[in-house]
Design a protein around this motif. Structure first.
Motif, PDB file in Angstrom:
ATOM      1  N   LEU A 140       0.861  -1.181   0.000  1.00 22.16           N
ATOM      2  CA  LEU A 140       0.000   0.000   0.000  1.00 22.16           C
ATOM      3  C   LEU A 140       0.901   1.236   0.000  1.00 22.16           C
ATOM      4  N   LEU A 145      -9.265   2.497   1.495  1.00 17.45           N
ATOM      5  CA  LEU A 145      -8.553   1.265   1.854  1.00 17.45           C
ATOM      6  C   LEU A 145      -9.300   0.038   1.356  1.00 17.45           C
ATOM      7  N   GLU A 146     -10.619   0.019   1.495  1.00 18.53           N
ATOM      8  CA  GLU A 146     -11.406  -1.131   1.019  1.00 18.53           C
ATOM      9  C   GLU A 146     -11.212  -1.356  -0.474  1.00 18.53           C
ATOM     10  N   TYR A 152      -4.733  -3.435  10.152  1.00 18.75           N
ATOM     11  CA  TYR A 152      -3.299  -3.595   9.905  1.00 18.75           C
ATOM     12  C   TYR A 152      -2.589  -3.713  11.242  1.00 18.75           C
ATOM     13  N   GLU A 169      -7.672  -2.632  -1.215  1.00 16.43           N
ATOM     14  CA  GLU A 169      -7.565  -4.045  -0.853  1.00 16.43           C
ATOM     15  C   GLU A 169      -8.255  -4.926  -1.895  1.00 16.43           C
ATOM     16  N   TYR A 222      -4.557   2.897   9.675  1.00 15.29           N
ATOM     17  CA  TYR A 222      -4.213   1.522   9.316  1.00 15.29           C
ATOM     18  C   TYR A 222      -4.603   0.552  10.429  1.00 15.29           C
ATOM     19  N   ARG A 271      -2.034 -10.721   0.757  1.00 18.10           N
ATOM     20  CA  ARG A 271      -1.505  -9.951   1.889  1.00 18.10           C
ATOM     21  C   ARG A 271      -1.147  -8.555   1.402  1.00 18.10           C
ATOM     22  N   MET A 272      -1.447  -7.569   2.269  1.00 18.76           N
ATOM     23  CA  MET A 272      -1.087  -6.174   1.998  1.00 18.76           C
ATOM     24  C   MET A 272      -0.091  -5.754   3.074  1.00 18.76           C
ATOM     25  N   LYS A 291      -1.480  -6.900   6.646  1.00 23.21           N
ATOM     26  CA  LYS A 291      -2.845  -7.383   6.816  1.00 23.21           C
ATOM     27  C   LYS A 291      -3.084  -8.501   5.817  1.00 23.21           C
ATOM     28  N   ALA A 297     -11.307  -8.713   6.240  1.00 23.26           N
ATOM     29  CA  ALA A 297      -9.956  -8.738   6.833  1.00 23.26           C
ATOM     30  C   ALA A 297      -9.727 -10.110   7.420  1.00 23.26           C
ATOM     31  N   LEU A 353      -5.454 -10.597   3.483  1.00 22.96           N
ATOM     32  CA  LEU A 353      -6.669 -10.319   2.738  1.00 22.96           C
ATOM     33  C   LEU A 353      -7.313 -11.651   2.374  1.00 22.96           C
ATOM     34  N   ARG A 360      -6.467  -7.797  -4.207  1.00 23.72           N
ATOM     35  CA  ARG A 360      -6.953  -9.170  -4.372  1.00 23.72           C
ATOM     36  C   ARG A 360      -7.153  -9.487  -5.852  1.00 23.72           C
TER      37      ARG A 360
END
Length: 166
Positions: free
Chosen positions: A85, A104-105, A139, A108, A134, A118-119, A157, A165, A159, A112
């Motif tokens: 990110l 953020l959503e 996160y 993410e 975060y 994973r982020m 985080k 999450a 995913l 994906r």
């Protein structure tokens, strides 16, 4: 009633470039404890790797509130399962209006879509608002995955494939 519209957008459109300039201005000015000059912003954006913020190596997203460019963020694929990110920014006038969580959503979801499970991200300790954002969104602090002069803390985080999450 105000409404957010967030979508992928090339990093070099007029709105995206303006947001990237504002982002760099804020983080550089906070780091230097003085306003960044236009020349310093230009220099900071030169060769910053923004070209990676396009599929399949990444993605850039712009958020608009009532049609006005208000937020941006990007991700870069570090390897087939992990995205970083980067450049998450909301212009000050638009903070506190739920845009950061929506940003953020979407980032993410885009990660994906590009295959990430994973982020990760790195930031500076003085960027308290960003760090708080975060953590609020799942996160957690992780060991450093990279090095650099501005890498003071890293977060990660998991995913899941359904968008929750992990």
């Amino acid at each position: 009633m105000t409404s957010w519209h967030l979508a992928p957008e090339p990093f070099d459109t007029a709105d995206a470039t303006g947001l990237r300039r504002d982002y760099y201005d804020e983080v550089a000015s906070r780091y230097w404890k003085r306003p960044a000059t236009s020349a310093e912003i230009d220099e900071g954006l030169t060769g910053d790797g923004a070209e990676l913020l396009t599929p399949p190596t990444g993605q850039f997203v712009v958020g608009r509130l009532d049609g006005r460019a208000a937020a941006c963020g990007g991700l870069v694929m570090l390897d087939p399962g992990r995205a970083e990110l980067t450049r998450v920014y909301l212009r000050p006038a638009f903070r506190g209006k739920k845009g950061a969580g929506l940003l953020l959503e979407l980032l993410e979801a885009e990660a994906r879509r590009l295959g990430a499970s994973r982020m990760v991200l790195n930031t500076r300790l003085d960027l308290i608002e960003a760090r708080s954002l975060y953590v609020r969104h799942g996160y957690r602090e992780i060991p450093a995955y990279c090095t650099g002069p501005y890498v003071e803390i890293c977060y990660g985080k998991d995913l899941d494939r359904l968008g929750r999450a992990g």
